[in-house]
Design a protein around this motif. Structure first.
Motif, PDB file in Angstrom:
ATOM      1  N   ILE A   1      12.611 -25.369   3.238  1.00 64.13           N
ATOM      2  CA  ILE A   1      11.994 -26.694   3.283  1.00 64.13           C
ATOM      3  C   ILE A   1      12.854 -27.652   4.099  1.00 64.13           C
ATOM      4  O   ILE A   1      12.349 -28.426   4.917  1.00 64.13           O
ATOM      5  CB  ILE A   1      11.779 -27.210   1.851  1.00 64.13           C
ATOM      6  N   GLY A   2      14.185 -27.559   3.905  1.00 63.48           N
ATOM      7  CA  GLY A   2      15.072 -28.465   4.635  1.00 63.48           C
ATOM      8  C   GLY A   2      14.974 -28.258   6.130  1.00 63.48           C
ATOM      9  O   GLY A   2      14.941 -29.214   6.900  1.00 63.48           O
ATOM     10  N   SER A   3      14.854 -26.978   6.555  1.00 64.99           N
ATOM     11  CA  SER A   3      14.805 -26.719   7.993  1.00 64.99           C
ATOM     12  C   SER A   3      13.521 -27.261   8.590  1.00 64.99           C
ATOM     13  O   SER A   3      13.472 -27.595   9.771  1.00 64.99           O
ATOM     14  CB  SER A   3      14.915 -25.223   8.258  1.00 64.99           C
TER      15      SER A   3
ATOM     16  N   LEU B   1      10.605 -38.424   2.096  1.00 67.31           N
ATOM     17  CA  LEU B   1      11.374 -38.833   0.918  1.00 67.31           C
ATOM     18  C   LEU B   1      10.957 -38.002  -0.290  1.00 67.31           C
ATOM     19  O   LEU B   1      11.792 -37.499  -1.045  1.00 67.31           O
ATOM     20  CB  LEU B   1      11.127 -40.320   0.661  1.00 67.31           C
ATOM     21  N   LEU B   2       9.619 -37.841  -0.440  1.00 65.02           N
ATOM     22  CA  LEU B   2       9.138 -37.040  -1.567  1.00 65.02           C
ATOM     23  C   LEU B   2       9.598 -35.594  -1.439  1.00 65.02           C
ATOM     24  O   LEU B   2       9.956 -34.949  -2.426  1.00 65.02           O
ATOM     25  CB  LEU B   2       7.609 -37.097  -1.636  1.00 65.02           C
ATOM     26  N   ALA B   3       9.625 -35.079  -0.193  1.00 58.54           N
ATOM     27  CA  ALA B   3      10.032 -33.687  -0.002  1.00 58.54           C
ATOM     28  C   ALA B   3      11.524 -33.520  -0.260  1.00 58.54           C
ATOM     29  O   ALA B   3      11.949 -32.570  -0.921  1.00 58.54           O
ATOM     30  CB  ALA B   3       9.684 -33.236   1.412  1.00 58.54           C
ATOM     31  N   GLU B   4      12.326 -34.442   0.244  1.00 56.45           N
ATOM     32  CA  GLU B   4      13.770 -34.298   0.153  1.00 56.45           C
ATOM     33  C   GLU B   4      14.272 -34.447  -1.273  1.00 56.45           C
ATOM     34  O   GLU B   4      15.282 -33.864  -1.648  1.00 56.45           O
ATOM     35  CB  GLU B   4      14.461 -35.351   1.030  1.00 56.45           C
TER      36      GLU B   4
ATOM     37  N   LEU C   1       4.744 -30.776   5.619  1.00 59.85           N
ATOM     38  CA  LEU C   1       5.839 -31.258   6.461  1.00 59.85           C
ATOM     39  C   LEU C   1       5.402 -31.336   7.918  1.00 59.85           C
ATOM     40  O   LEU C   1       5.822 -32.240   8.650  1.00 59.85           O
ATOM     41  CB  LEU C   1       7.055 -30.353   6.309  1.00 59.85           C
ATOM     42  N   GLY C   2       4.528 -30.397   8.335  1.00 60.28           N
ATOM     43  CA  GLY C   2       3.973 -30.490   9.681  1.00 60.28           C
ATOM     44  C   GLY C   2       3.192 -31.779   9.853  1.00 60.28           C
ATOM     45  O   GLY C   2       3.234 -32.402  10.916  1.00 60.28           O
TER      46      GLY C   2
END
Lengths: 224, 312
Positions: B131-133, B185-188, B293-294
């Protein structure tokens, strides 16, 4: 003819509106459900009506006001509601399985097309004195995205939605390029679209009843 | 002085912010929910407990919580939280540097998860890194969207540019960038469309499996670090992207205190947005996360290209 730039309030509204129209085209490209297609198309048409209304407000053009109203009623409400009734309720179409490319891939291609549109229709390439130069590349991008939607979808109805998105892009470009476009021409195009949609919906429902299949690859077999 | 105050505020208020969000979520779901002071109780309980470390663990595992905490504290010194004037240490890094430091914290925790050799830790490390990448390029593009508007990548100058010209807040470029940053922000921070922060099912966890091996004060530091990350990213979102006003100047302590009050108000807004999203969306299927994320990447990209068409 008054020109709209990002410095005035109507100009800002028009720019924002055009970007939202582009985003709804992307949303359509990136979804897989038929009722989503219709919802995004309806939202895009409502936004298009807002854009037409903004231009009409600045130009004091009653013909454009009428066009904005027609767009809102017919394309924003009429086509999505009628199509939803027919496709989603009666024919039970839910998930579009006929994708020629993955969603992520088509979104990336869409972003590339968007950049291409900005390059070829950038401000340096346009004549001065247009209503809003910034919106022209955005409308070009919407046309290209509509075409891409038609390319990556195999289902007839999904291709129809792509075609309608293309038409929205052309309409957006037309109102910002020349607000003095003859009313009868634009109205004629609008009614053409309505007629085409009605014919298409009738044909699709007929085909679905007879064949139980509306993918275009199957339809190609009918021609031979 | 303000430098120390800012870091102290971040340290002290981050658990409160997390507590408020989880309480508000419980209330929205018609539950009573934990007290807003629950994170502090957790911290004091964990800090008082002894720790158990696997006999196979190496120095990486032992040091990871401290390195991660140091990274979070470093970021808290370089971004505008309570003052609009650059703090003495703000020259250390710009926003992209800050993102790298946060990335380092995540990297160290992933290493620690691999270190003990527990299968679940490796699972979590691989998921988080994946996910981070995907999130990192989008994050950098988002910084570019604010960058083209303010011609800088320093968070203070971005803040000044926006506070100086409120009309820029309505520009498509800025709106798209802000939405994309909120999605990231929600993803991180592992919030709902990506990960369930309250989830207890190991197989569906994304970030949690990395730290399941920790106990005692190490676990307390990691929990605390996670809350600080949420707090920091929320304040950057509010101060740089949404409401660039209400920050104190660097001259006195008084304006810094006012800045804290303003920050509290802004974070309540941001927390409300997070609560609404947490309670109205379902968690995404794991392989749909790439599309999410895309989408954020696409928003930022369109924002940047639009800035060339529409102008600043």
């Amino acid at each position: 003819m008054q020109s709209l730039s990002a410095a005035s309030v109507p100009g800002v509204i028009l720019d924002l509106d055009a970007v939202l129209i582009l985003l709804s085209a992307f949303a359509c490209l990136g979804s897989k459900l038929f009722d989503r297609y219709l919802a995004y198309y309806g939202a895009q048409s409502v936004l298009l009506a807002v854009a037409a209304g903004t231009v009409a407000f600045v130009q004091h053009s009653p013909a454009l006001w009428i066009l904005a109203g027609l767009t809102l009623l017919l394309k924003g409400l009429g086509i999505p509601l009628a199509a939803r009734h027919l496709l989603v309720r009666r024919l039970q179409l839910k998930r579009d399985a006929g994708l020629a490319a993955g969603l992520s891939f088509s979104l990336i291609v869409g972003a590339a097309l968007c950049t291409f549109a900005y390059l070829v229709a950038g401000q340096r390439t346009l004549a001065v004195g247009l209503v809003a130069t910034a919106v022209v590349p955005l409308s070009t991008a919407v046309v290209l995205l509509g075409a891409l939607t038609m390319v990556v979808r195999r289902h007839a109805v999904a291709q129809l939605i792509g075609w309608l998105i293309m038409e929205n892009g052309v309409f957006l470009g037309a109102i910002v390029l020349t607000a003095s476009f003859p009313f009868i021409v634009e109205a004629g195009i609008l009614f053409d679209v309505i007629a085409a949609v009605l014919i298409m919906l009738a044909m699709v429902s007929g085909l679905a009843q007879q064949l139980g299949e509306t993918g275009t690859s199957e339809m190609r077999g009918l021609a031979e | 002085m303000l430098q120390a105050l800012q870091t102290l505020v971040v340290l002290a208020a981050a658990p409160l912010y997390a507590g408020l969000i989880s309480r508000a979520e419980a209330v929205v779901q018609s539950k009573h929910g934990p007290s807003i002071w629950q994170p502090y109780r957790d911290l004091s309980k964990l800090l008082g407990k002894g720790r158990v470390i696997s006999e196979h663990a190496t120095v990486v595992f032992r040091w990871a919580p401290y390195v991660a905490m140091a990274c979070f504290l470093l970021v808290s010194t370089i971004v505008p939280i309570i003052t609009a004037q650059p703090l003495p240490l703000a020259f250390l890094a710009d926003l992209i540097g800050g993102a790298f430091v946060l990335g380092l914290a995540s990297f160290v925790l992933s290493l620690a998860a691999l270190d003990t050799g527990s299968p679940l830790g490796g699972l979590g490390a691989s998921r988080t890194t994946w996910i981070g990448s995907l999130a990192e390029p989008a994050l950098i593009l988002v910084f570019f969207t604010v960058g083209v508007l303010s011609a800088s990548d320093n968070p203070y100058l971005m803040n000044h540019a926006l506070a100086g010209s409120p009309a820029a807040l309505a520009l498509p470029t800025h709106v798209l960038g802000a939405v994309a940053f909120f999605m990231l922000l929600l993803a991180e921070t592992g919030r709902i469309p990506i990960d369930n922060p309250a989830g207890t099912i190991e197989i569906s966890m994304i970030e949690e499996p990395r730290v399941l091996e920790y106990s005692g004060r190490d676990y307390a530091l990691i929990k605390w670090g996670g809350w600080i990350k949420l707090f920091l990213l929320s304040s950057i979102f509010m101060n740089v992207f949404v409401l660039p006003w209400g920050l104190g100047s660097a001259t006195g302590l008084g304006s810094g205190l006012l800045g804290i009050a303003a920050l509290g108000g802004k974070l309540l807004l941001c927390g409300a947005a997070i609560v609404i999203i947490d309670s109205s969306f379902a968690k995404l299927r794991f392989f749909r996360i790439a599309e999410y994320l895309g989408g954020a990447f696409l928003l930022a990209l369109i924002g940047i290209v639009t800035s060339y068409v529409i102008g600043k």
